[in-house]
Design an enzyme around this catalytic site. Structure first.
Site, short mmCIF file in Angstrom:
data_model
loop_
_atom_site.label_atom_id
_atom_site.label_comp_id
_atom_site.label_asym_id
_atom_site.label_seq_id
_atom_site.Cartn_x
_atom_site.Cartn_y
_atom_site.Cartn_z
N ARG A 39 69.89 -50.90 -42.76
CA ARG A 39 69.54 -51.48 -41.48
C ARG A 39 69.75 -52.99 -41.53
NH1 ARG A 39 62.92 -51.76 -41.60
NH2 ARG A 39 63.19 -52.69 -39.56
N GLU A 94 48.54 -51.53 -37.70
CA GLU A 94 49.24 -51.96 -36.48
C GLU A 94 50.03 -50.80 -35.87
OE1 GLU A 94 49.33 -54.48 -34.58
OE2 GLU A 94 51.23 -54.30 -33.50
N TRP A 145 61.36 -58.85 -38.41
CA TRP A 145 60.05 -58.98 -37.75
C TRP A 145 58.93 -58.99 -38.78
CZ3 TRP A 145 55.53 -56.06 -37.02
CH2 TRP A 145 55.51 -54.80 -37.62
N HIS A 190 50.38 -51.47 -41.32
CA HIS A 190 50.24 -50.04 -41.08
C HIS A 190 49.18 -49.72 -40.04
CE1 HIS A 190 52.05 -46.29 -41.46
NE2 HIS A 190 50.86 -45.78 -41.28
N HIS A 216 53.26 -47.60 -48.73
CA HIS A 216 54.41 -46.69 -48.56
C HIS A 216 55.58 -47.42 -47.90
CE1 HIS A 216 52.61 -45.20 -44.49
NE2 HIS A 216 53.49 -46.14 -44.26
N HIS A 217 55.32 -48.63 -47.39
CA HIS A 217 56.43 -49.45 -46.88
C HIS A 217 57.13 -50.17 -48.03
CE1 HIS A 217 55.22 -49.07 -42.60
NE2 HIS A 217 54.02 -48.97 -43.11
N TYR A 250 49.25 -47.76 -35.89
CA TYR A 250 48.32 -46.88 -35.16
C TYR A 250 47.72 -47.59 -33.96
CZ TYR A 250 49.36 -43.93 -39.00
OH TYR A 250 50.05 -43.18 -39.91
N ASP A 256 33.06 -54.07 -14.38
CA ASP A 256 34.16 -54.92 -14.87
C ASP A 256 34.11 -54.87 -16.40
OD1 ASP A 256 36.05 -57.08 -15.34
OD2 ASP A 256 35.69 -57.68 -13.28
N THR A 283 47.21 -35.82 -37.53
CA THR A 283 48.24 -35.93 -36.49
C THR A 283 48.65 -34.55 -36.03
OG1 THR A 283 48.97 -37.88 -37.68
CG2 THR A 283 50.37 -37.14 -35.90
N SER A 303 46.29 -37.41 -23.75
CA SER A 303 45.15 -36.49 -23.71
C SER A 303 44.45 -36.49 -22.34
CB SER A 303 44.12 -36.87 -24.79
OG SER A 303 44.73 -36.84 -26.04
N LYS A 306 46.21 -33.07 -33.63
CA LYS A 306 46.37 -33.56 -32.26
C LYS A 306 47.47 -32.78 -31.52
CE LYS A 306 44.54 -38.13 -32.29
NZ LYS A 306 43.84 -37.88 -31.04
N HIS A 336 63.84 -59.08 -31.48
CA HIS A 336 63.68 -57.80 -30.78
C HIS A 336 62.40 -57.11 -31.26
CE1 HIS A 336 64.43 -53.76 -29.28
NE2 HIS A 336 64.35 -53.30 -30.51
N SER A 354 44.51 -63.67 -28.93
CA SER A 354 44.43 -62.92 -27.68
C SER A 354 44.03 -61.46 -27.95
CB SER A 354 45.79 -62.99 -26.97
OG SER A 354 45.91 -61.97 -26.04
N SER A 355 44.66 -60.85 -28.97
CA SER A 355 44.36 -59.45 -29.27
C SER A 355 42.92 -59.28 -29.73
CB SER A 355 45.28 -58.92 -30.38
OG SER A 355 46.58 -58.82 -29.91
#
Lengths: 527, 375
Positions: A452, A257, A144, A255, A304-305, A259, A108, A330, A270, A333, A79, A171-172
């Site tokens: 979890r 990722e 994951w 991390h 922090h993870h 963002y 293009d 943040t 925006s 924003k 998932h 690809s990315s």
């Protein structure tokens, strides 16, 4: 290039490429490729959603009823992988493909053939990923995050996942390079960097993040691969390695990722808020600087993870302070969006509903993020449902809601028809209500002590889990409304003018709706 | 989140909850029983209040705007799009608020890391899927045991009513005295686990090949429960932690009792066991250590967890099976039991598997053979 005859010139204005399936396989048109990205990501979103609903069905009541623990772990793992790499990231690339050239007045993307290749890698990766359910041992069940040494124990489903991650990473990276070059080199005359729509800015910064961190992920999973099959011991203490090394490398990717998945969402919101407030975006320059600050800070907060891995106090403090700092840009924003709305002349068509819902619910995820940043509190809530609630508030109510906002906003441009406001609004209200029913109780579950990634739980968690499961099924079914809205809009509906929104500004609204196959063959001049 | 959370906290805590868990809030952190857990609890409450105030302020403005600055109400859009003073203010003020939050958090981080001068040191080892405990220093030194989930499978599979402490109960709980500083050393045997008891304010990953430490000093007697908090494979959800905090006298009695038991059960490694004795003992060892994967009926859950019933390795050369049980199989969930179980237990469980289900080798493996295999 040989001489251009009038005949060839004529060809440029009419599409005479292959038709049928071959059109889509061979296309180098940014609009076709954007459409394919969007359809692909929605299919993956539904696949990941089915996994989520199976998880919630199992968790509806205490005890094991629907699936076995091993398969449950495969579901939670897949998932996450499917939603992150298959749904959210490709959806944003789809938006980038469709909208960036239209927004900056380019004909293009810079590398049109590479663009085709970066899309067509994705279905291959998806087949490897989803196909891993059907190999002996099933899909990987290591979460994951694929933490070693658990991921080293897995069956061949893990190897398929590693290759899928490699392919999606390639690809990315190709997509990101394309976006960087397009934005830097192909802007229409007069479109200076600080005149670009904010969506272009957020994607430019996101693209740099992608180029920086996707190779790091590739390195991490390659080390797992060699630990699994080629006798290395990167993550095995017995061979001089360290399991925690994996976590450092993974989160150095992971991390930024986070963002990567939210900055383009900030960009979409925006665009939408000023349109429906009929008022220019407040603090454009500070929005750009805030986005860049978030991106830079994202490289120095990864641990922090990992507060519970047992780092020294000084390391914990450094990562705690750095993480707390992210609240500042943040916050800027959110304040800017609210200030844009302030004294505007607002209407609430479906895109604006989603964008307003985004600010409201995403900010709740921001608050829980701040609470998680406090290391001692994080040690209590790490790996609990509190964290599950937190990242779904920022990823679902954040990224996904912004994607829906953008989809409704630009659907008239894509299809040439107005979507049904009634259906769009129904989709929004069902989604936001069921979203909160699903994920709000998870804060309580986490605080009260539910870990979890468990298939069964103690009895005191039963009520909130039942509630969350009901909400999840409501949320899942609500997404079918989106299919109805889009299909209806593609097949017909009120004819959309070039600029269907009263307050909309930007080059994309200067071309007809639907946007013709080729646009801006002669670059527009921006004053 | 804040508004609803606070609202829910106040309303729900006003409702007198029924049941055995009534003492525990089901919407907030568990009632703390250590100074560190209490600090975390208060810090969380403070953060919630600060977030609530910001929430009300920001969304008060936003919703005021949403309801009043509408085109349908005749609102005409203003044209301002920047204001340097406002922008500086909403950058600097959050920084100041963050500094206020960082101060108490820093003190707690430093307190949590101070594992010096413990009264008792206990090592916890995470196994797939149970905890092993060794009391390595202080009162109770030398005590060691393995702690397994004690909730019966019938309850998990829904064939029996679920008990009060469903999935949060173990056969051998950790026992510690009240008011003493307990240093926990954490490590693991296979994959990463995490030792977490919310009421004690302790969560520490158990990392294979490394030792990490943490500490707690419980201020109250009682039973405190927690779970493994790091995904560790199939039965991650089924390896709880149960800590009994006793008075000094009761703890001393428990230590004496444990040491007496250990002396009594210290087996004579040279004893020759009869086949039936070994099979009977082995069945218990199998249920506690092997059945999670290989299943009580020996059918396993292929391909991840292979069957033992009719398996070549169980019916063939016993030396090979002894080696696998003692050393594990690299790259699979098959753990090395050589240091986890006593020689007698290993001998018994191997004997059992070779004489259970359709496996009828008739062989009895003696503890002495296992002892020999150690060398």
């Amino acid at each position: 290039m040989s001489a251009v005859t009038p005949d060839q010139l004529h060809d440029d204005h009419h599409h005479h490429g292959p038709t049928g399936l071959m059109r889509w396989i061979t296309t180098t048109n940014h609009k076709d490729i954007g459409t394919m990205y969007l359809i692909f990501s929605f299919i993956m979103f539904l696949s990941g959603g089915v996994m989520a609903l199976t998880i919630r069905a199992e968790l509806f009541q205490p005890g094991m009823q629907v699936v076995q623990p091993e398969f449950f772990n495969q579901l939670t793992t897949m998932h996450g992988l499917v939603m992150v790499f298959g749904a959210i990231m490709p959806a944003f690339v789809g938006f980038a493909n469709w909208m960036l050239p239209l927004m900056i007045g380019a004909s293009d993307m810079a590398f049109a053939r590479m663009n085709n290749w970066s899309f067509w890698l994705l279905p291959v990766a998806a087949i490897l990923l989803i196909g891993s359910f059907f190999v002996p041992g099933g899909a990987t069940a290591a979460g994951w995050t694929l933490y070693a040494p658990l991921s080293v124990q897995m069956g061949m489903g893990m190897d398929l996942t590693i290759f899928a991650v490699h392919i999606m990473g390639i690809s990315s990276i190709m997509g990101a390079i394309n976006i960087v070059v397009t934005i830097l080199n192909m802007r229409a005359p007069g479109m200076t960097m600080m005149k670009m729509p904010l969506f272009c800015w957020t994607w430019l910064i996101t693209a740099y993040l992608l180029i920086a961190v996707m190779p790091v992920l590739a390195g991490a999973v390659t080390m797992i691969l060699t630990d699994r099959h080629f006798g290395t011991a990167f993550f095995n203490a017995a061979g001089g390695g360290d399991p925690v090394l994996y976590q450092h490398v993974f989160w150095f990717f992971g991390h930024p990722e986070v963002y990567i998945m939210i900055l383009p969402a900030f960009g979409i919101v925006s665009q939408i808020i000023p349109t429906f407030a009929r008022k220019p975006l407040f603090g454009y320059a500070s929005m750009v600087y805030a986005t860049a600050s978030i991106a830079i800070l994202s490289f120095v907060v990864w641990a922090h993870h990992m507060f519970t891995t047992g780092m020294p106090a000084a390391t914990q403090l450094f990562f705690m302070y750095a993480t707390m700092l992210i609240a500042v840009p943040t916050g800027v924003k959110v304040f800017n969006w609210v200030a844009t709305m302030w004294r505007g002349s607002m209407t609430f068509e479906t895109p604006m509903l989603w964008a307003t819902g985004f600010i409201f619910v995403f900010t709740m995820g921001g608050f829980t993020g701040l609470i998680c940043a406090i290391a001692p509190i994080d040690i209590q809530v790490q790996d609990t449902y509190y964290v599950v609630a937190h990242f779904h508030y920022v990823l679902v109510a954040g990224s996904l809601f912004a994607l829906f906002a953008g989809a409704y906003y630009w659907l008239p441009k894509w299809t040439g028809h107005m979507y049904s406001e009634t259906i769009g609004k129904l989709h929004f209200w069902c989604s936001i209500i069921f979203f909160n029913i699903t994920f709000f109780p998870m804060h309580f579950l986490g605080l009260a002590g539910m870990p979890r990634r468990i298939p069964d739980y103690a009895l005191q968690f039963a009520d909130f889990n039942a509630l969350a499961s009901i909400g999840a099924f409501g949320f899942g079914l609500s997404q079918l409304i989106f299919i109805v809205a889009v299909v209806k809009c593609v097949r017909g509906g009120k004819k959309a003018p070039a600029s269907p929104w009263e307050g909309a500004e930007g080059l994309e609204w200067t071309v007809p709706s639907p946007a013709p196959h080729h646009t801006f063959e002669t670059p527009p001049v921006v004053k | 989140m804040s508004v609803l959370a606070r609202f829910a906290v106040t309303t729900l805590s006003a409702v007198p909850a029924a049941g055995a868990w009534a003492a525990q809030s089901s919407v907030n952190l568990q009632t703390p029983v250590t100074a560190v857990a209490a600090e975390i609890y208060d810090m969380h409450t403070l953060m919630m209040i600060i977030c609530l105030v910001i929430f009300v302020a920001v969304f008060g403005v936003m919703f005021w705007s949403v309801f009043h600055h509408r085109k349908s109400k005749g609102a005409v859009a203003a044209h301002f799009h920047e204001n340097t003073m406002v922008e500086i203010a909403w950058t600097v003020v959050p920084v100041l608020i963050l500094l206020g939050m960082a101060y108490p958090a820093t003190k707690t981080v430093i307190a949590m890391k101070d594992t010096s001068n413990p009264d008792i040191t206990i090592k916890a080892t995470g196994y797939q899927w149970k905890w092993g405990y060794d009391y390595i220093k202080g009162e109770g030194e030398g005590i060691k045991f393995v702690s397994n989930l004690s909730t019966p499978q019938e309850q998990i599979q829904g064939r029996a009513a679920k008990g009060e402490h469903y999935l949060l109960e173990v056969d051998n709980p950790v026992v510690v005295p009240v008011g003493k500083k307990i240093r926990m050393l954490l490590t693991a045997n296979d994959v990463i686990h995490a030792w977490w008891v919310p009421a004690l304010g302790v969560k520490q990953d158990a990392i294979p090949g490394f030792i990490r430490d943490t500490w707690f000093r419980a201020d109250k007697e009682g039973v405190f429960r927690g779970n493994c908090a790091e995904l560790c494979g199939k039965d991650h959800g089924f390896m709880p932690i149960e800590v009994h905090v006793l008075s000094a006298e009761k703890y001393a009695a428990w230590v004496a009792d444990q040491q007496g038991k250990m002396a009594a059960t210290a087996e004579d490694p040279t004893k020759e066991w009869a086949l039936a004795e070994l099979v009977a003992k082995g069945e218990q060892v199998f249920a506690a250590n092997c059945a999670a994967c290989h299943q009580a009926d020996g059918k396993g859950m292929p391909p991840a967890f292979p069957p033992l019933d009719g398996a070549a390795i169980v019916q063939g050369d016993k030396a090979e099976q002894i080696k696998v049980v003692m050393q594990g199989r690299d790259g699979t969930a098959m753990a090395a039991f050589g240091k986890q179980l006593s020689d007698t237990d290993i001998a018994a469980v191997i004997t059992y598997t070779r004489n259970a289900w359709s496996n009828q080798t008739g062989e009895a493996i003696q503890p002495a053979e296992i002892a020999a295999a150690h060398n």
